[in-house]
Design an enzyme around this catalytic site. Structure first.
Site, PDB file in Angstrom:
ATOM      1  N   GLU A  43       0.849  -1.347   0.059  1.00  0.00           N
ATOM      2  CA  GLU A  43      -0.220   0.559   0.187  1.00  0.00           C
ATOM      3  C   GLU A  43       1.046   1.731  -0.372  1.00  0.00           C
ATOM      4  OE1 GLU A  43      -3.721   1.580   2.697  1.00  0.00           O
ATOM      5  OE2 GLU A  43      -2.054   0.778   3.674  1.00  0.00           O
ATOM      6  N   LYS A 114     -10.136   0.782  -1.959  1.00  0.00           N
ATOM      7  CA  LYS A 114      -9.978   0.062  -0.362  1.00  0.00           C
ATOM      8  C   LYS A 114     -11.816   0.766   0.214  1.00  0.00           C
ATOM      9  CE  LYS A 114      -7.803   0.465   3.515  1.00  0.00           C
ATOM     10  NZ  LYS A 114      -6.097   1.146   4.492  1.00  0.00           N
ATOM     11  N   CYS A 157      -4.685  -3.536   3.747  1.00  0.00           N
ATOM     12  CA  CYS A 157      -4.323  -3.037   4.863  1.00  0.00           C
ATOM     13  C   CYS A 157      -5.829  -3.205   5.577  1.00  0.00           C
ATOM     14  CB  CYS A 157      -3.958  -1.857   4.702  1.00  0.00           C
ATOM     15  SG  CYS A 157      -2.505  -1.442   6.152  1.00  0.00           S
TER      16      CYS A 157
END
Length: 273
Positions: A43, A114, A157
């Site tokens: 990321e 995300k 993440c």
């Protein structure tokens, strides 16, 4: 499908995109030379800096990142994940955090914005408010059948703390879960490895987890320990805390053996929940 080597790259990205691209290419080349066919960047691989600068760069950086991934995949003949980069979200105050998976020929295989945003106050004194300048994705992450390798599911993440997302991915056929991250040093020391192993074990899937490491700017420090984990939860490779890569074989027959020995996916009583 044959067995193959997968590489989870580890970087210490900064607020200088050109330096970050150069560092990323160096690690991609090294991984390719070692025989890796599936390579993941972490990321924020192209930019780790303050929000104001990220918003200012977002328009150009989004295009640069997509072009970079295509060029690198073709140049080094790898399937390449860009684990998260800023893309304008329709207004000047927000971006989305986007991952793209690119094939050896430069074709875009999958894209994911995300969903889960990191809004927390940590005991160390740092406050993170990702939603202040990032818009949450509105589509579930995809699973893509990568020719000659395996079926890959995407995430980014903070998603790792939400097991239902990975149930969606494995339900859609994922055999390998990609979890690129910039995990904070404070949370990473206690939670990073155990969360990755949990996602691997409960979904009897490989996990490929590229990572950021070290100090990026001001008080922002990442945990490191990019990893490759097998469907039994065994850590096959750990990059430690230096820039580099965790590289390990993905054995497609091993997935089948583990799922036969521990058929928990077949035993789910989904109708009760």
């Amino acid at each position: 499908m044959t067995d193959f080597l997968a590489a989870a790259l580890q970087l210490t990205s900064t607020s200088e995109p050109e330096l970050n691209f150069a560092a990323a290419e160096e690690q991609i080349e090294l991984a390719a030379r070692r025989g890796a066919e599936l390579v993941g960047l972490p990321e924020n691989f192209a930019f780790m800096g303050d929000d104001e600068r990220r918003l200012e760069l977002a328009q150009d950086l989004a295009q640069q990142c997509s072009r970079f991934l295509v060029t690198m995949a073709r140049r080094y003949q790898v399937v390449l994940l860009g684990g998260g980069f800023p893309v304008p979200a329709g207004d000047s105050n927000h971006t989305v955090n986007r991952a793209e998976l690119v094939g050896r020929d430069g074709q875009l295989l999958a894209r994911y914005d995300k969903i889960h945003l990191f809004d927390v106050d940590l005991p160390e004194g740092n406050t993170y408010q990702e939603s202040a300048t990032t818009t949450s994705g509105r589509e579930l992450p995809p699973v893509v059948d990568v020719p000659g390798l395996c079926r890959v599911g995407l995430s980014i993440c903070y998603d790792v703390r939400f097991p239902e997302l990975y149930r969606h991915l494995v339900g859609a056929g994922a055999e390998l879960l990609m979890i690129p991250a910039a995990f904070t040093a404070f949370t990473g020391k206690d939670h990073w490895q155990v969360l990755l192993q949990a996602r691997a074990i409960e979904n009897t899937s490989y996990v490929l987890a590229p990572a950021q490491t070290g100090r990026h700017y001001s008080r922002r420090q990442s945990h490191g320990h990019a990893m490759v984990i097998d469907p039994w939860g065994t850590v096959l490779a750990d990059a430690g805390v230096s820039q580099g890569a965790a590289i390990a074989p993905v054995d497609n027959s091993h997935i089948g053996r583990i799922r036969a020995q521990m058929p928990s996916l077949q035993h789910r009583q989904a109708a009760l929940f």
